[in-house]
Design an enzyme around this catalytic site. Structure first.
Site, PDB file in Angstrom:
ATOM      1  N   ASP A   1       4.196   4.086 -47.299  1.00  0.00           N
ATOM      2  CA  ASP A   1       2.777   3.992 -46.954  1.00  0.00           C
ATOM      3  C   ASP A   1       2.129   5.366 -47.008  1.00  0.00           C
ATOM      4  O   ASP A   1       2.627   6.318 -46.388  1.00  0.00           O
ATOM      5  CB  ASP A   1       2.611   3.422 -45.543  1.00  0.00           C
ATOM      6  CG  ASP A   1       3.131   2.003 -45.420  1.00  0.00           C
ATOM      7  OD1 ASP A   1       3.614   1.455 -46.436  1.00  0.00           O
ATOM      8  OD2 ASP A   1       3.056   1.440 -44.309  1.00  0.00           O
TER       9      ASP A   1
ATOM     10  N   HIS B   1       3.137  -3.087 -51.058  1.00  0.00           N
ATOM     11  CA  HIS B   1       2.594  -3.102 -49.709  1.00  0.00           C
ATOM     12  C   HIS B   1       1.223  -3.792 -49.720  1.00  0.00           C
ATOM     13  O   HIS B   1       0.230  -3.289 -49.187  1.00  0.00           O
ATOM     14  CB  HIS B   1       2.487  -1.680 -49.135  1.00  0.00           C
ATOM     15  CG  HIS B   1       2.445  -1.646 -47.631  1.00  0.00           C
ATOM     16  ND1 HIS B   1       1.271  -1.636 -46.920  1.00  0.00           N
ATOM     17  CD2 HIS B   1       3.437  -1.624 -46.716  1.00  0.00           C
ATOM     18  CE1 HIS B   1       1.545  -1.597 -45.635  1.00  0.00           C
ATOM     19  NE2 HIS B   1       2.850  -1.607 -45.475  1.00  0.00           N
TER      20      HIS B   1
ATOM     21  N   HIS C   1       0.362   9.529 -43.823  1.00  0.00           N
ATOM     22  CA  HIS C   1       0.222   8.284 -43.092  1.00  0.00           C
ATOM     23  C   HIS C   1      -0.003   8.651 -41.622  1.00  0.00           C
ATOM     24  O   HIS C   1       0.076   9.828 -41.258  1.00  0.00           O
ATOM     25  CB  HIS C   1       1.475   7.425 -43.293  1.00  0.00           C
ATOM     26  CG  HIS C   1       1.279   5.976 -42.968  1.00  0.00           C
ATOM     27  ND1 HIS C   1       0.156   5.259 -43.346  1.00  0.00           N
ATOM     28  CD2 HIS C   1       2.063   5.092 -42.300  1.00  0.00           C
ATOM     29  CE1 HIS C   1       0.263   4.021 -42.929  1.00  0.00           C
ATOM     30  NE2 HIS C   1       1.409   3.889 -42.277  1.00  0.00           N
TER      31      HIS C   1
ATOM     32  N   HIS D   1       7.281   2.759 -38.835  1.00  0.00           N
ATOM     33  CA  HIS D   1       6.510   1.564 -38.526  1.00  0.00           C
ATOM     34  C   HIS D   1       7.402   0.335 -38.711  1.00  0.00           C
ATOM     35  O   HIS D   1       8.259   0.292 -39.602  1.00  0.00           O
ATOM     36  CB  HIS D   1       5.267   1.471 -39.403  1.00  0.00           C
ATOM     37  CG  HIS D   1       4.189   2.423 -38.976  1.00  0.00           C
ATOM     38  ND1 HIS D   1       3.116   2.741 -39.767  1.00  0.00           N
ATOM     39  CD2 HIS D   1       4.041   3.144 -37.825  1.00  0.00           C
ATOM     40  CE1 HIS D   1       2.323   3.605 -39.116  1.00  0.00           C
ATOM     41  NE2 HIS D   1       2.873   3.856 -37.943  1.00  0.00           N
TER      42      HIS D   1
ATOM     43  N   HIS E   1       9.198   5.939 -42.961  1.00  0.00           N
ATOM     44  CA  HIS E   1       8.576   6.177 -41.663  1.00  0.00           C
ATOM     45  C   HIS E   1       8.990   5.044 -40.728  1.00  0.00           C
ATOM     46  O   HIS E   1       9.619   4.068 -41.164  1.00  0.00           O
ATOM     47  CB  HIS E   1       7.050   6.279 -41.786  1.00  0.00           C
ATOM     48  CG  HIS E   1       6.377   5.037 -42.241  1.00  0.00           C
ATOM     49  ND1 HIS E   1       6.469   4.561 -43.532  1.00  0.00           N
ATOM     50  CD2 HIS E   1       5.581   4.144 -41.583  1.00  0.00           C
ATOM     51  CE1 HIS E   1       5.759   3.451 -43.646  1.00  0.00           C
ATOM     52  NE2 HIS E   1       5.215   3.169 -42.478  1.00  0.00           N
TER      53      HIS E   1
ATOM     54  N   ASP F   1       7.323  -2.638 -39.942  1.00  0.00           N
ATOM     55  CA  ASP F   1       7.512  -3.370 -41.193  1.00  0.00           C
ATOM     56  C   ASP F   1       8.387  -2.629 -42.187  1.00  0.00           C
ATOM     57  O   ASP F   1       8.668  -3.147 -43.276  1.00  0.00           O
ATOM     58  CB  ASP F   1       6.150  -3.723 -41.819  1.00  0.00           C
ATOM     59  CG  ASP F   1       5.274  -2.507 -42.077  1.00  0.00           C
ATOM     60  OD1 ASP F   1       5.203  -1.629 -41.201  1.00  0.00           O
ATOM     61  OD2 ASP F   1       4.649  -2.445 -43.154  1.00  0.00           O
ATOM     62  N   HIS F   2       8.841  -1.430 -41.820  1.00  0.00           N
ATOM     63  CA  HIS F   2       9.726  -0.657 -42.694  1.00  0.00           C
ATOM     64  C   HIS F   2      11.122  -0.456 -42.108  1.00  0.00           C
ATOM     65  O   HIS F   2      12.009   0.003 -42.824  1.00  0.00           O
ATOM     66  CB  HIS F   2       9.097   0.707 -42.999  1.00  0.00           C
ATOM     67  CG  HIS F   2       7.852   0.611 -43.826  1.00  0.00           C
ATOM     68  ND1 HIS F   2       7.805   0.920 -45.171  1.00  0.00           N
ATOM     69  CD2 HIS F   2       6.594   0.208 -43.505  1.00  0.00           C
ATOM     70  CE1 HIS F   2       6.585   0.728 -45.638  1.00  0.00           C
ATOM     71  NE2 HIS F   2       5.821   0.289 -44.635  1.00  0.00           N
TER      72      HIS F   2
END
Length: 311
Positions: A211, A269, A139, A63, A61, A65-66
């Site tokens: 996530d 995570h 998510h 976001h 996805h 942090d990914h």
């Protein structure tokens, strides 16, 4: 046939001095597959010696942090004169955002990049003897998980029967039979593979959720998995926060692994609020899952053996 998993980043949204943002590298007999690419992934690859020869990147996805490690990694590849193509597999509807990341700060990659939108229920990558499947996750954005699933392997070859009972001369005929081909001997007899080859043996399965809340699709994707890498952002006393942010607790991850019949569970995570001690997350997961369970650490390497390796 080696299958090695290296955890490059195991933190939640906020990195710590011990944990970098999300990234997992899978090396299957030289095929390097990168799952998510949080900030600093390129440095983690150097730090832990995984090599840079990645051919496929799978994004769960968008976001930060990914995905925020993508621009730096691509520009480093360019500085090193990469010319091999890269495929980036992404959730439906996210191609343009990923393209923007590959061209951050006006950079134009000097090697081919293909962005492949692929929806849950489909195969993102098909190789000669394994594939990477996409499954649905839950998510607060377009998100999905990935399952690396190897093909079944030929059954064990019964050399004793072949050589002594059927009197098949050792040599090329053995290989042909093991590959599923019939063989005609000099005396006119035709030997069928099933006379000397056992039942097909399962390959390995590694599942990465990214996530997610606990969902049935993960149970299906991870059925009999050799390794399930599951979101376990929070301990049970923060279960309400997990629901609000569409993450999972350790207990919930353990329950999913138990339902799936997975062999090993890696919890990742991990929220920065557990920077000092994440043992409560593991303990809650272990209460639900009686297989091997551990908190993934940056730099940790896991060898995934075949299911019948101990037979």
């Amino acid at each position: 046939m080696s299958l090695r998993v290296t955890f490059l980043g195991t933190s939640g949204a906020v990195p710590t001095t011990r944990r970098a943002p999300s990234a997992v590298l899978v090396n299957r007999e030289g095929d390097r597959l990168l799952f998510d690419c949080g900030e600093g992934t390129q440095r983690q690859m150097m730090r832990f010696g995984t090599g840079f020869n990645v051919s496929h990147l799978f994004v769960t996805h968008l976001h930060g942090d990914h995905v925020l490690g993508i621009p730096g990694l691509i520009q480093s590849w360019d500085f090193n004169d990469r010319d091999a193509s890269l495929a980036i597999h992404v959730p439906p509807g996210t191609r343009q955002e990923i393209k923007d990341l590959t061209q951050a700060a006006g950079h134009r990659p000097g090697f081919p990049i293909r962005i492949n939108e692929v929806a849950p229920g489909n195969v993102a990558l098909r190789m000669e003897d394994y594939e990477v499947r996409v499954f649905e996750t839950n998510h607060h954005t377009r998100a999905q998980g990935y399952a690396l699933v190897e093909d079944d392997r030929p059954g064990r070859f019964d050399r004793e029967t072949a050589e002594h009972e059927l009197e098949i001369p050792p040599g090329p005929a053995y290989g042909r039979l093991h590959r599923g081909e019939s063989v005609e001997l000099d005396d006119g007899r035709v030997i069928e593979p099933e006379q000397v080859v056992g039942e097909p043996r399962p390959g390995r399965r590694v599942v990465y959720t990214g996530d997610t809340r606990p969902v049935g699709a993960t149970v299906e994707a991870a059925t009999d998995a050799d390794l399930l890498i599951h979101d376990a952002t929070f301990a049970e006393d923060d279960a309400g926060r997990a629901r609000e942010t569409a993450h999972s607790t350790g207990r919930e991850a353990g329950s999913i692994a138990s339902q799936a019949g997975a062999k090993r569970l890696a919890l990742t995570h991990i929220s920065s609020r557990y920077a000092g001690d994440a043992s409560a997350i593991r303990e809650a997961a272990a209460a639900e899952f009686d297989g091997e369970v551990f908190i993934a650490e940056d730099g940790q390497r896991i060898e995934v053996p075949f299911p019948d390796a101990e037979e």
